[in-house]
Scaffold this motif. Structure first.
Motif, PDB file in Angstrom:
ATOM      1  N   PHE A 106      53.038  20.763 142.276  1.00 25.07           N
ATOM      2  CA  PHE A 106      53.547  19.626 142.917  1.00 25.07           C
ATOM      3  C   PHE A 106      53.967  18.600 141.853  1.00 25.07           C
ATOM      4  O   PHE A 106      53.121  18.272 140.882  1.00 25.07           O
ATOM      5  CB  PHE A 106      53.311  18.989 144.119  1.00 25.07           C
ATOM      6  N   GLU A 107      55.082  17.579 141.618  1.00 25.35           N
ATOM      7  CA  GLU A 107      55.308  16.616 140.861  1.00 25.35           C
ATOM      8  C   GLU A 107      54.691  15.285 141.215  1.00 25.35           C
ATOM      9  O   GLU A 107      54.382  15.351 142.360  1.00 25.35           O
ATOM     10  CB  GLU A 107      56.843  16.499 140.667  1.00 25.35           C
ATOM     11  N   LYS A 108      54.494  14.665 140.211  1.00 26.39           N
ATOM     12  CA  LYS A 108      53.701  13.388 140.496  1.00 26.39           C
ATOM     13  C   LYS A 108      54.379  12.508 141.550  1.00 26.39           C
ATOM     14  O   LYS A 108      53.913  11.926 142.432  1.00 26.39           O
ATOM     15  CB  LYS A 108      53.679  12.554 139.238  1.00 26.39           C
ATOM     16  N   ALA A 109      55.824  12.304 141.271  1.00 28.96           N
ATOM     17  CA  ALA A 109      56.415  11.566 142.454  1.00 28.96           C
ATOM     18  C   ALA A 109      56.600  12.196 143.624  1.00 28.96           C
ATOM     19  O   ALA A 109      56.690  11.422 144.791  1.00 28.96           O
ATOM     20  CB  ALA A 109      58.219  11.610 141.750  1.00 28.96           C
ATOM     21  N   THR A 110      56.450  13.436 143.959  1.00 27.87           N
ATOM     22  CA  THR A 110      56.453  14.034 145.197  1.00 27.87           C
ATOM     23  C   THR A 110      54.911  13.655 145.740  1.00 27.87           C
ATOM     24  O   THR A 110      55.016  13.237 147.144  1.00 27.87           O
ATOM     25  CB  THR A 110      56.233  15.873 145.042  1.00 27.87           C
ATOM     26  N   LEU A 111      53.817  13.534 145.354  1.00 28.67           N
ATOM     27  CA  LEU A 111      52.562  13.288 145.485  1.00 28.67           C
ATOM     28  C   LEU A 111      52.613  11.850 145.856  1.00 28.67           C
ATOM     29  O   LEU A 111      52.161  11.443 147.057  1.00 28.67           O
ATOM     30  CB  LEU A 111      51.620  13.589 144.361  1.00 28.67           C
ATOM     31  N   LEU A 112      53.113  10.852 145.191  1.00 27.76           N
ATOM     32  CA  LEU A 112      52.973   9.392 145.082  1.00 27.76           C
ATOM     33  C   LEU A 112      53.744   9.108 146.518  1.00 27.76           C
ATOM     34  O   LEU A 112      53.498   8.193 147.167  1.00 27.76           O
ATOM     35  CB  LEU A 112      53.604   8.726 144.142  1.00 27.76           C
ATOM     36  N   ALA A 113      55.164   9.882 146.875  1.00 27.30           N
ATOM     37  CA  ALA A 113      55.902   9.447 147.903  1.00 27.30           C
ATOM     38  C   ALA A 113      55.311  10.063 149.190  1.00 27.30           C
ATOM     39  O   ALA A 113      55.004   9.377 150.355  1.00 27.30           O
ATOM     40  CB  ALA A 113      57.083  10.450 147.886  1.00 27.30           C
ATOM     41  N   ALA A 114      54.270  11.050 149.267  1.00 21.99           N
ATOM     42  CA  ALA A 114      53.554  11.429 150.385  1.00 21.99           C
ATOM     43  C   ALA A 114      52.497  10.556 150.707  1.00 21.99           C
ATOM     44  O   ALA A 114      52.149  10.228 152.056  1.00 21.99           O
ATOM     45  CB  ALA A 114      52.816  12.715 150.109  1.00 21.99           C
ATOM     46  N   ILE A 115      51.869   9.870 149.621  1.00 23.21           N
ATOM     47  CA  ILE A 115      50.711   9.112 149.773  1.00 23.21           C
ATOM     48  C   ILE A 115      51.259   7.631 150.317  1.00 23.21           C
ATOM     49  O   ILE A 115      50.741   7.060 151.214  1.00 23.21           O
ATOM     50  CB  ILE A 115      49.898   8.619 148.378  1.00 23.21           C
ATOM     51  N   ALA A 116      52.368   7.353 149.875  1.00 18.43           N
ATOM     52  CA  ALA A 116      53.045   6.139 150.218  1.00 18.43           C
ATOM     53  C   ALA A 116      53.346   6.132 151.964  1.00 18.43           C
ATOM     54  O   ALA A 116      53.093   5.157 152.481  1.00 18.43           O
ATOM     55  CB  ALA A 116      54.452   5.713 149.233  1.00 18.43           C
ATOM     56  N   GLN A 117      53.737   7.272 152.221  1.00 18.87           N
ATOM     57  CA  GLN A 117      54.021   7.618 153.649  1.00 18.87           C
ATOM     58  C   GLN A 117      52.938   7.543 154.692  1.00 18.87           C
ATOM     59  O   GLN A 117      52.701   6.935 155.465  1.00 18.87           O
ATOM     60  CB  GLN A 117      54.762   8.951 153.659  1.00 18.87           C
ATOM     61  N   ALA A 118      51.771   8.111 154.033  1.00 15.16           N
ATOM     62  CA  ALA A 118      50.578   8.014 154.754  1.00 15.16           C
ATOM     63  C   ALA A 118      49.937   6.693 154.862  1.00 15.16           C
ATOM     64  O   ALA A 118      49.423   6.235 155.806  1.00 15.16           O
ATOM     65  CB  ALA A 118      49.516   8.707 153.964  1.00 15.16           C
ATOM     66  N   HIS A 119      50.034   5.846 153.619  1.00 11.60           N
ATOM     67  CA  HIS A 119      49.538   4.499 153.788  1.00 11.60           C
ATOM     68  C   HIS A 119      50.541   3.632 154.738  1.00 11.60           C
ATOM     69  O   HIS A 119      50.049   2.707 155.487  1.00 11.60           O
ATOM     70  CB  HIS A 119      49.731   3.677 152.480  1.00 11.60           C
ATOM     71  N   LEU A 120      51.893   3.824 154.919  1.00 12.57           N
ATOM     72  CA  LEU A 120      52.750   3.253 155.937  1.00 12.57           C
ATOM     73  C   LEU A 120      52.193   3.399 157.401  1.00 12.57           C
ATOM     74  O   LEU A 120      52.118   2.790 158.216  1.00 12.57           O
ATOM     75  CB  LEU A 120      54.081   3.481 155.950  1.00 12.57           C
ATOM     76  N   HIS A 121      51.720   4.688 157.297  1.00 11.87           N
ATOM     77  CA  HIS A 121      51.196   5.304 158.714  1.00 11.87           C
ATOM     78  C   HIS A 121      49.864   4.232 158.919  1.00 11.87           C
ATOM     79  O   HIS A 121      49.746   4.132 160.136  1.00 11.87           O
ATOM     80  CB  HIS A 121      50.917   6.690 158.508  1.00 11.87           C
ATOM     81  N   ASN A 122      49.042   4.212 158.013  1.00 10.85           N
ATOM     82  CA  ASN A 122      47.933   3.511 158.036  1.00 10.85           C
ATOM     83  C   ASN A 122      48.152   1.964 158.435  1.00 10.85           C
ATOM     84  O   ASN A 122      47.638   1.432 159.134  1.00 10.85           O
ATOM     85  CB  ASN A 122      47.046   3.706 156.693  1.00 10.85           C
ATOM     86  N   ALA A 123      48.814   1.379 157.882  1.00 11.92           N
ATOM     87  CA  ALA A 123      49.310   0.101 157.941  1.00 11.92           C
ATOM     88  C   ALA A 123      49.838  -0.049 159.451  1.00 11.92           C
ATOM     89  O   ALA A 123      49.412  -1.151 160.273  1.00 11.92           O
ATOM     90  CB  ALA A 123      50.415  -0.398 157.285  1.00 11.92           C
ATOM     91  N   GLY A 124      50.573   1.038 159.937  1.00  7.40           N
ATOM     92  CA  GLY A 124      51.107   0.929 161.440  1.00  7.40           C
ATOM     93  C   GLY A 124      50.033   1.117 162.340  1.00  7.40           C
ATOM     94  O   GLY A 124      50.050   0.192 163.437  1.00  7.40           O
ATOM     95  N   ARG A 125      49.149   1.889 162.146  1.00  7.35           N
ATOM     96  CA  ARG A 125      47.909   2.013 162.791  1.00  7.35           C
ATOM     97  C   ARG A 125      46.942   0.860 162.842  1.00  7.35           C
ATOM     98  O   ARG A 125      46.625   0.228 164.011  1.00  7.35           O
ATOM     99  CB  ARG A 125      47.058   3.312 162.379  1.00  7.35           C
ATOM    100  N   GLU A 126      46.754   0.341 161.819  1.00  6.65           N
ATOM    101  CA  GLU A 126      46.121  -1.095 161.689  1.00  6.65           C
ATOM    102  C   GLU A 126      46.941  -2.270 162.344  1.00  6.65           C
ATOM    103  O   GLU A 126      45.980  -2.990 162.868  1.00  6.65           O
ATOM    104  CB  GLU A 126      45.634  -1.446 160.241  1.00  6.65           C
ATOM    105  N   GLN A 127      47.946  -2.360 162.078  1.00 11.91           N
ATOM    106  CA  GLN A 127      48.860  -3.113 162.888  1.00 11.91           C
ATOM    107  C   GLN A 127      48.590  -3.209 164.467  1.00 11.91           C
ATOM    108  O   GLN A 127      48.412  -3.986 165.218  1.00 11.91           O
ATOM    109  CB  GLN A 127      50.352  -3.220 162.532  1.00 11.91           C
ATOM    110  N   LEU A 128      48.728  -1.937 164.908  1.00 11.91           N
ATOM    111  CA  LEU A 128      48.615  -1.632 166.206  1.00 11.91           C
ATOM    112  C   LEU A 128      46.854  -1.915 166.837  1.00 11.91           C
ATOM    113  O   LEU A 128      47.000  -2.532 167.972  1.00 11.91           O
ATOM    114  CB  LEU A 128      49.040  -0.177 166.827  1.00 11.91           C
ATOM    115  N   HIS A 129      46.103  -1.670 165.894  1.00  9.43           N
ATOM    116  CA  HIS A 129      44.697  -2.088 166.395  1.00  9.43           C
ATOM    117  C   HIS A 129      44.708  -3.431 166.473  1.00  9.43           C
ATOM    118  O   HIS A 129      43.962  -4.264 167.326  1.00  9.43           O
ATOM    119  CB  HIS A 129      43.830  -1.366 165.167  1.00  9.43           C
ATOM    120  N   THR A 130      45.055  -4.239 165.683  1.00  4.74           N
ATOM    121  CA  THR A 130      45.094  -5.873 165.466  1.00  4.74           C
ATOM    122  C   THR A 130      45.816  -6.192 166.910  1.00  4.74           C
ATOM    123  O   THR A 130      45.034  -7.166 167.672  1.00  4.74           O
ATOM    124  CB  THR A 130      45.872  -6.372 164.497  1.00  4.74           C
ATOM    125  N   LEU A 131      46.893  -5.762 167.323  1.00  8.54           N
ATOM    126  CA  LEU A 131      47.607  -6.214 168.252  1.00  8.54           C
ATOM    127  C   LEU A 131      46.977  -5.875 169.839  1.00  8.54           C
ATOM    128  O   LEU A 131      46.919  -6.839 170.674  1.00  8.54           O
ATOM    129  CB  LEU A 131      49.212  -5.651 168.442  1.00  8.54           C
TER     130      LEU A 131
END
Length: 208
Positions: A106-131
């Motif tokens: 895989f290309e670096k850009a593909t890897l970084l895009a997947a990780i960015a998506q996972a971090h958004l998923h994490n942020a959404g989970r943490e926001q839900l946990h806080t609420l």
């Protein structure tokens, strides 16, 4: 705020080194694991982040690792790393809750895009946990009987049905309902239900 960590689980040293170098040059913190067993031993104590998980590992495979994480309530988002011909396994992993999959090489850009998506998923989970925590704190002021009444209303029951289930009169249900709305500082039943649903969503997420 520092970037969440990336945990790389792959039994090929060359792959771990390659991904590690790629991510470190993108200013990401990386930890690598050479087996699913090694990763699972550490998983409960890891900081927030995401997992790059090879679907084919020596010993316990990626799908089994993912299943173990879920069974233990460890909610790190998983990105599946798959070799050519393993796309069917990757799809199974996605159905089991992985947030993305990337195919080698895989290309670096593909890897970084997947990780960015996972971090958004994490942020959404943490926001839900806080609420959810805030909603639960509001519910904690209610008496056990008031919480029983609210639970019945959350389940879509009428005052009469709640009264029947709890062995009290409909008038008593109305009194409990008025009291719980006053304690929650809300002006409509829909507001009270929203608080209850938010707290319940957090509990479901934590037990998923």
């Amino acid at each position: 705020m520092s970037e969440p960590r990336v945990y790389v689980v792959d039994d090929e040293l060359a792959v771990r080194r390659s991904i590690g170098f790629m991510l470190k040059t993108a200013s990401m913190a990386v930890d690598t694991f050479e087996s699913g067993e090694e990763f699972l031993k550490a998983a409960a104590h890891l900081d927030s982040g995401c997992v790059l998980l090879d679907v084919r590992l020596a010993g316990i495979d990626g799908l089994a690792v993912q299943e173990q994480l879920r069974a233990r309530g460890i909610m790190l988002p998983v990105i599946i790393i798959t070799g050519h011909g393993d796309v069917g396994l990757a799809v199974r992993a996605m159905k089991a809750g992985a947030v993305d999959f990337i195919e080698k090489p895989f290309e670096k850009a593909t890897l970084l895009a997947a990780i960015a998506q996972a971090h958004l998923h994490n942020a959404g989970r943490e926001q839900l946990h806080t609420l959810a925590k805030a909603a639960q704190a509001r519910l904690n002021v209610l008496t056990p009987r008031e919480r029983d009444v609210l639970e019945g209303l959350v389940n879509g029951q009428s005052n009469k049905v709640v009264a029947y289930d709890l062995g009290i009169s409909p008038r008593t249900v109305e009194i409990h309902r008025a009291n719980l709305m006053q304690k929650l500082d809300v002006h409509s039943l829909s507001e009270a239900l929203r608080i209850a649903f938010t707290a319940r969503m957090g509990a479901i997420e934590g037990n998923a």
